[in-house]
Motif scaffolding. Structure first.
Motif, PDB file in Angstrom:
ATOM      1  N   LEU A  70       0.143 -18.035 -44.068  1.00 25.89           N
ATOM      2  CA  LEU A  70      -0.029 -16.629 -44.954  1.00 25.89           C
ATOM      3  C   LEU A  70      -1.539 -16.189 -45.174  1.00 25.89           C
ATOM      4  CD1 LEU A  70       3.112 -17.105 -47.260  1.00 25.89           C
ATOM      5  CD2 LEU A  70       3.143 -15.668 -45.130  1.00 25.89           C
ATOM      6  N   GLY A  71      -2.449 -17.185 -44.744  1.00 27.06           N
ATOM      7  CA  GLY A  71      -4.053 -16.960 -45.163  1.00 27.06           C
ATOM      8  C   GLY A  71      -4.531 -15.679 -44.437  1.00 27.06           C
ATOM      9  N   GLU A  72      -5.367 -15.098 -44.986  1.00 26.40           N
ATOM     10  CA  GLU A  72      -6.201 -13.932 -44.503  1.00 26.40           C
ATOM     11  C   GLU A  72      -6.458 -14.034 -43.163  1.00 26.40           C
ATOM     12  OE1 GLU A  72      -7.738 -10.354 -45.914  1.00 26.40           O
ATOM     13  OE2 GLU A  72      -6.922 -11.546 -47.115  1.00 26.40           O
ATOM     14  N   ARG A  73      -7.295 -15.100 -42.543  1.00 27.22           N
ATOM     15  CA  ARG A  73      -7.637 -15.126 -41.311  1.00 27.22           C
ATOM     16  C   ARG A  73      -6.630 -15.237 -40.389  1.00 27.22           C
ATOM     17  NH1 ARG A  73     -11.695 -20.221 -41.281  1.00 27.22           N
ATOM     18  NH2 ARG A  73     -10.193 -20.848 -43.017  1.00 27.22           N
ATOM     19  N   VAL A  74      -5.512 -16.051 -40.595  1.00 24.43           N
ATOM     20  CA  VAL A  74      -4.243 -16.044 -39.682  1.00 24.43           C
ATOM     21  C   VAL A  74      -3.631 -14.479 -39.641  1.00 24.43           C
ATOM     22  CG1 VAL A  74      -1.991 -17.113 -39.337  1.00 24.43           C
ATOM     23  CG2 VAL A  74      -4.151 -18.504 -40.267  1.00 24.43           C
ATOM     24  N   VAL A  75      -3.512 -13.893 -40.599  1.00 26.23           N
ATOM     25  CA  VAL A  75      -2.683 -12.725 -40.448  1.00 26.23           C
ATOM     26  C   VAL A  75      -3.697 -11.797 -39.915  1.00 26.23           C
ATOM     27  CG1 VAL A  75      -2.065 -10.669 -42.042  1.00 26.23           C
ATOM     28  CG2 VAL A  75      -1.565 -13.051 -42.709  1.00 26.23           C
ATOM     29  N   GLU A  76      -5.059 -11.767 -40.116  1.00 31.59           N
ATOM     30  CA  GLU A  76      -5.733 -10.841 -39.424  1.00 31.59           C
ATOM     31  C   GLU A  76      -5.716 -11.070 -37.793  1.00 31.59           C
ATOM     32  OE1 GLU A  76      -9.726 -11.496 -40.916  1.00 31.59           O
ATOM     33  OE2 GLU A  76      -9.255 -10.467 -42.887  1.00 31.59           O
ATOM     34  N   THR A  77      -5.744 -12.166 -37.306  1.00 31.53           N
ATOM     35  CA  THR A  77      -5.620 -12.627 -36.047  1.00 31.53           C
ATOM     36  C   THR A  77      -4.259 -12.128 -35.434  1.00 31.53           C
ATOM     37  OG1 THR A  77      -7.016 -14.351 -36.339  1.00 31.53           O
ATOM     38  CG2 THR A  77      -5.985 -14.301 -34.444  1.00 31.53           C
ATOM     39  N   VAL A  78      -3.324 -12.161 -36.380  1.00 29.47           N
ATOM     40  CA  VAL A  78      -1.859 -11.884 -35.623  1.00 29.47           C
ATOM     41  C   VAL A  78      -2.005 -10.409 -35.675  1.00 29.47           C
ATOM     42  CG1 VAL A  78       0.613 -11.363 -36.457  1.00 29.47           C
ATOM     43  CG2 VAL A  78      -0.550 -13.684 -36.791  1.00 29.47           C
ATOM     44  N   VAL A  79      -2.733  -9.621 -36.477  1.00 27.78           N
ATOM     45  CA  VAL A  79      -2.606  -8.010 -36.440  1.00 27.78           C
ATOM     46  C   VAL A  79      -3.377  -7.593 -34.971  1.00 27.78           C
ATOM     47  CG1 VAL A  79      -4.035  -6.234 -37.284  1.00 27.78           C
ATOM     48  CG2 VAL A  79      -2.576  -7.600 -38.681  1.00 27.78           C
ATOM     49  N   GLU A  80      -4.432  -8.540 -34.554  1.00 27.26           N
ATOM     50  CA  GLU A  80      -5.216  -8.130 -33.404  1.00 27.26           C
ATOM     51  C   GLU A  80      -4.514  -8.536 -32.383  1.00 27.26           C
ATOM     52  OE1 GLU A  80      -7.836  -6.384 -33.315  1.00 27.26           O
ATOM     53  OE2 GLU A  80      -7.790  -6.332 -35.379  1.00 27.26           O
ATOM     54  N   VAL A  81      -3.584  -9.562 -32.299  1.00 28.54           N
ATOM     55  CA  VAL A  81      -2.858 -10.047 -31.168  1.00 28.54           C
ATOM     56  C   VAL A  81      -1.737  -9.060 -30.770  1.00 28.54           C
ATOM     57  CG1 VAL A  81      -1.721 -11.754 -30.081  1.00 28.54           C
ATOM     58  CG2 VAL A  81      -3.731 -12.484 -31.037  1.00 28.54           C
ATOM     59  N   ALA A  82      -1.184  -8.678 -31.999  1.00 27.25           N
ATOM     60  CA  ALA A  82       0.024  -7.743 -31.940  1.00 27.25           C
ATOM     61  C   ALA A  82      -0.599  -6.325 -31.184  1.00 27.25           C
ATOM     62  CB  ALA A  82       0.557  -7.180 -33.269  1.00 27.25           C
ATOM     63  N   LYS A  83      -1.932  -5.830 -31.515  1.00 27.54           N
ATOM     64  CA  LYS A  83      -2.357  -4.639 -31.066  1.00 27.54           C
ATOM     65  C   LYS A  83      -2.680  -5.022 -29.503  1.00 27.54           C
ATOM     66  CE  LYS A  83      -4.635  -2.989 -35.186  1.00 27.54           C
ATOM     67  NZ  LYS A  83      -5.765  -2.868 -35.952  1.00 27.54           N
ATOM     68  N   ARG A  84      -2.903  -6.104 -28.911  1.00 25.15           N
ATOM     69  CA  ARG A  84      -3.131  -6.473 -27.705  1.00 25.15           C
ATOM     70  C   ARG A  84      -1.773  -6.355 -26.653  1.00 25.15           C
ATOM     71  NH1 ARG A  84      -8.239  -7.968 -25.982  1.00 25.15           N
ATOM     72  NH2 ARG A  84      -9.569  -7.554 -27.707  1.00 25.15           N
ATOM     73  N   VAL A  85      -0.734  -6.934 -27.619  1.00 24.29           N
ATOM     74  CA  VAL A  85       0.732  -6.628 -27.015  1.00 24.29           C
ATOM     75  C   VAL A  85       1.031  -5.110 -26.839  1.00 24.29           C
ATOM     76  CG1 VAL A  85       3.291  -7.197 -27.139  1.00 24.29           C
ATOM     77  CG2 VAL A  85       1.346  -8.880 -27.747  1.00 24.29           C
ATOM     78  N   GLN A  86       0.679  -4.394 -27.882  1.00 27.48           N
ATOM     79  CA  GLN A  86       1.008  -2.833 -28.011  1.00 27.48           C
ATOM     80  C   GLN A  86       0.403  -2.351 -26.717  1.00 27.48           C
ATOM     81  OE1 GLN A  86      -0.750  -0.985 -31.233  1.00 27.48           O
ATOM     82  NE2 GLN A  86       0.457   0.867 -30.772  1.00 27.48           N
ATOM     83  N   LEU A  87      -0.913  -2.806 -26.374  1.00 25.85           N
ATOM     84  CA  LEU A  87      -1.553  -1.992 -25.066  1.00 25.85           C
ATOM     85  C   LEU A  87      -0.756  -2.347 -23.984  1.00 25.85           C
ATOM     86  CD1 LEU A  87      -5.107  -3.053 -25.841  1.00 25.85           C
ATOM     87  CD2 LEU A  87      -4.278  -0.664 -26.263  1.00 25.85           C
TER      88      LEU A  87
END
Length: 600
Positions: A70-87
């Motif tokens: 639930l840490g900041e860096r992990v959540v931020e990376t999950v957000v970025e990877v989700a955006k890559r899947v969205q593409l």
């Protein structure tokens, strides 16, 4: 024996985080201080220990030592990877999202890609997800440890899966940042950045990635991770590697490793789907909320302590009697039964008949890449019909049958199967998920309860949804992991919190076995490896021919041996010959007791 008054202290929850705690081991291989005495615990205590270990997944970050789920860096990376899947979802032409792993990681890749491709089909969208598992589809249902050690095989399987694709998001899963198969795939992605964007999911810090050389390679897993860390600065590669704490049974990454993999990747893909199909933007807050929902699922599941304890005791009793545990499931929950059963063989040195999973609809429901695998033998017969034909005739009251289903399955079909099982055994139990307010299902369930010795019912808030199904799956995974792990603990397959009867079938398990022998015997590493090799080759003196072989040769030989670690340990502790060690283990087949007898 640890009594029912076992309590989890805050210091024990965090003890593993100290730099002085088992400093030579990566987090995924450390022993968990919470479960030191799990081998002497009552069934109820085992459940509470497992609950405390699973709760460590969601612990807050307490300092700079480890990133957390639930840490900041992990959540931020999950957000970025989700955006890559969205593409990829927005422009699926010539694009692919590949999930790959070995053992449990590969099985989770299969489960997750199946669920999200199904969701796409329901929206009349083309499938964009593909899975790879080391050893191919037979590894979904059985232990195929050797292919994990082959980086070239990993690379070739990825190349084949992505033929003709112009854009690939590759998600490699290796809980310990250690699997050569996955390292080979990540290296291939790094060599072809025009097509591949690599994502690594695991549960050790980057500096604890495995650094041993791999056959035919100039790189190590750690050097691949270091290259990815550099590229991550410009978002050309991504690492999602929170620490979730040591496993309840040391190194058994099928448990928290598998659960955390499922949570992370479902959160990533769900966020991408919501952004693409319902215009819900991917946000830090949304990701965190979704992860918290999984934490609530864990709490809701373990609120059933008494029900889980009853199942665990019944399963343990069956295994102690030399009988079997059968999971009969419906839908994706059945797949979790198949997965849990397949993992008992390498983890506990179990026979494939000890714990079996069966799925309504068989391979049609599984819908795996290679189709039906029945030609591979009876252990690949997975349909309910196979159970009725192969297993039911020989069932008795010492066998336990566990039905796993939800209110949206055909409860009349479940009841019909239950009636047939009851003709052979009264040892019938159920795990059942339902949505609050579904009165029709509740009435049917009342009649059905009369057929079962125990029925563990979990009621969830309505309405039912794709997201809720993911929660049912995690809940079922936690329950089945607790039942099969606890049952094997009661059978004596664990010493302290170590897999004493682990199969030595790849380099990771070979190194783990040597470390374990060193820890339990106090002997030097060279002496422990010697004892292990004597047990593998069934000799009292090692020849030059044996000692000059590489680890791959040793592990191939070990595939046809049983109890190699217990035999080696008895020899180390007593100085006796292999024949004498075998005799001791025959007199006391409960491995834990045989080891204890040598130590006293």
């Amino acid at each position: 024996m640890a009594g029912s008054d076992w309590t989890c202290s805050l210091s024990a929850m965090h003890e593993w985080e100290s730099q002085d705690y088992e400093p030579s081991l990566p987090v995924s291989e450390k022993s968990n201080p919470l479960t030191r005495d799990i081998d002497r615990a009552s069934a109820k205590c085992i459940v509470r220990m497992l609950q405390a270990c699973d709760a460590q997944m969601f612990q807050e970050e307490t300092g700079a030592t480890y990133q957390r789920l639930l840490g900041e860096r992990v959540v931020e990376t999950v957000v970025e990877v989700a955006k890559r899947v969205q593409l990829v979802l927005k422009d699926p032409q010539d694009s692919l999202v590949v999930l790959s792993g070995c053992g449990t990681s590969g099985r989770m890749a299969f489960l997750i890609t199946s669920a999200f491709n199904r969701a796409l089909r329901e929206l009349n969208q083309s499938s964009v997800y593909s899975y790879i598992i080391a050893g191919g589809d037979r590894a979904l249902l059985s232990s195929q440890e050797a292919p994990e050690d082959d980086p070239k095989l990993g690379m070739l399987s990825l190349k084949k899966a992505c033929e003709g694709k112009k854009r690939v998001l590759f998600i490699g899963i290796s809980c310990g940042l250690s699997a050569p198969f996955v390292a080979g795939q990540l290296d291939f992605c790094l060599q072809h950045p025009e097509v591949y964007t690599p994502v690594l999911v695991g549960f050790n810090p980057a500096h604890q990635a495995r650094d041993e050389p791999m056959p035919g390679c100039t790189f190590t897993f750690r050097s691949v991770v270091q290259r990815m860390q550099e590229l991550a600065k410009s978002q050309k590669a991504f690492l999602i590697n929170p620490a979730v704490g040591p496993e309840a049974i040391s190194g058994s990454s099928r448990m928290k490793g598998g659960s955390a993999t499922k949570i992370l990747l479902e959160v990533v893909l769900s966020a991408a789907h919501a952004a693409t199909f319902t215009n819900t933007p991917v946000t830090h807050k949304g990701i965190l909320q979704h992860m918290r929902a999984y934490e609530k699922t864990l709490d809701k599941t373990y609120a059933q302590t008494d029900g889980i304890t009853a199942l665990l005791e019944a399963a343990g009793q069956s295994l102690l009697c030399g009988r079997r545990v059968c999971y009969m499931g419906w839908g994706s929950l059945a797949l979790l039964g198949l997965i849990d059963a397949s993992e008992c063989i390498p983890t506990f040195g179990a026979d494939y008949e000890d714990v079996r999973g069966f799925v309504s609809g068989g391979y049609k429901e599984l819908n795996n890449n290679e189709g039906p695998l029945i030609s591979l033998g009876p252990d690949f017969c997975i349909a309910h019909e196979d159970f009725l034909h192969l297993i039911l005739p020989s069932l008795n009251d010492q066998d336990i049958v566990l039905l796993v289903y939800t209110h949206s399955d055909d409860v009349s079909e479940v009841a019909e199967l239950a009636r047939r099982v009851r003709e052979k055994t009264s040892n019938l139990h159920a795990i059942y998920h339902r949505v609050d307010g579904d009165t029709a299902a509740a009435v049917q369930q009342e009649d059905f309860n009369k057929l079962c010795l125990s029925s563990l019912k979990i009621t969830w808030p309505s309405p039912a949804s794709e997201s809720l199904l993911h929660m049912w799956e995690l809940s079922t995974k936690l329950l089945l992991n607790a039942v099969s792990t606890g049952a094997h603990v009661l059978k004596g397959k664990i010493y302290q919190n170590h897999m004493i009867d682990v199969q030595v079938t790849n380099s990771k398990l070979y190194c783990r076995a040597t470390r374990l022998l060193r820890k339990l015997s106090g002997c030097p590493e060279s002496q422990c490896e010697e004892a292990l090799l004597k047990a593998i080759y069934e000799v009292d003196e090692l020849t030059v021919g044996i000692t000059s072989c590489d680890i791959t040769t040793h592990t191939l030989t070990a595939r046809n041996r049983s109890k190699v670690v217990p035999l080696a340990l008895v020899c180390l502790l007593t100085g006796c010959s292999l024949v004498e060690a075998e005799s001791r283990l025959e007199q006391q087949p409960i491995v834990r007791e045989a080891v204890k007898a040598c130590l006293t």
